[in-house]
Write a protein that holds these residues in place. Structure first.
Motif, short mmCIF file in Angstrom:
data_model
loop_
_atom_site.label_atom_id
_atom_site.label_comp_id
_atom_site.label_asym_id
_atom_site.label_seq_id
_atom_site.Cartn_x
_atom_site.Cartn_y
_atom_site.Cartn_z
N ILE A 211 0.32 -5.52 1.49
CA ILE A 211 -1.82 -6.13 2.04
C ILE A 211 -1.00 -7.35 0.88
O ILE A 211 -0.15 -7.64 -0.21
N ARG B 138 -2.22 -6.70 7.48
CA ARG B 138 -1.72 -5.29 6.64
C ARG B 138 -0.56 -5.64 7.95
O ARG B 138 -0.39 -5.42 9.64
N SER C 51 2.34 -0.45 4.13
CA SER C 51 1.92 -1.35 4.33
C SER C 51 1.85 -2.60 3.82
O SER C 51 1.72 -2.06 2.03
N ASP D 67 0.90 -1.08 0.35
CA ASP D 67 -0.26 -0.19 0.14
C ASP D 67 0.76 1.07 -0.09
O ASP D 67 2.04 1.17 0.54
#
Length: 183
Positions: free
Chosen positions: A85, A104, A83, A79
């Protein structure tokens, strides 16, 4: 006839997770790993590219394996907020589809900066950690947790959850309309 499940990957971290979950969900099933295109960049950025990649892999795997009743696509992404994901799509030959998300967690800023400039996370994590082929083994999650939680283990939860509508189709049937329910 055997219950055949096609998975759109040959990556051992993904196929090991799928084998573990599928054997428990559908004893005696046959899992067929196959390399298929994701239709998104090698390193998906954001939820849209990540979920599109998972769906594309599931559909392509289902279409590529003769006799498959189900296709699975697993896609890891980053992301823009930094993060990691991960997304799982499951597609049934009858047309039913389901999409789920996994854990996450924040990636190290040095890795995020390089990924957002266009590099793939696996090789970046190898370089910053001094490991080789980590995306096929521990993965970023395994490196960052010192092996407490591996990439294969990370995929098991969203895989199991993606199977819910297939394990309980009666609970995931289309809701009755107000007219049909008498309300």
């Amino acid at each position: 006839m055997s219950f055949i499940i096609a998975i759109g990957s040959t990556n051992p971290a993904k196929t090991t997770a799928a084998q573990t979950i599928c054997e428990r969900a559908f004893p005696g099933c046959t899992l067929v790993p196959i390399e298929v295109p994701s239709g998104v960049p090698e390193q998906p950025i954001g939820p849209d590219q990540t979920s599109t990649g998972a769906r594309n892999r599931a559909r392509a795997a289902l279409g590529a394996v003769e006799g498959a009743r189900m296709g699975m696509g697993l896609e890891g992404g980053v992301d823009p907020d930094g993060s990691l994901i991960n997304c799982v799509a499951v597609v049934e030959a009858g047309g039913r589809e389901n999409l789920t998300w996994g854990v996450r967690f924040p990636l190290p800023p040095v890795a995020v900066a390089r990924v957002l400039r266009g590099e793939e996370l696996g090789p970046v994590m190898d370089q910053v950690s001094g490991r080789n082929e980590s995306k096929k083994k521990l993965g970023a999650v395994g490196i960052l947790t010192n092996g407490l939680f591996t990439r294969a283990e990370m995929w098991q939860g969203p895989l199991a959850c993606a199977l819910m509508p297939f394990l309980h189709p009666e609970l995931y049937a289309a809701p009755a309309t107000d007219e049909a329910s008498g309300a």
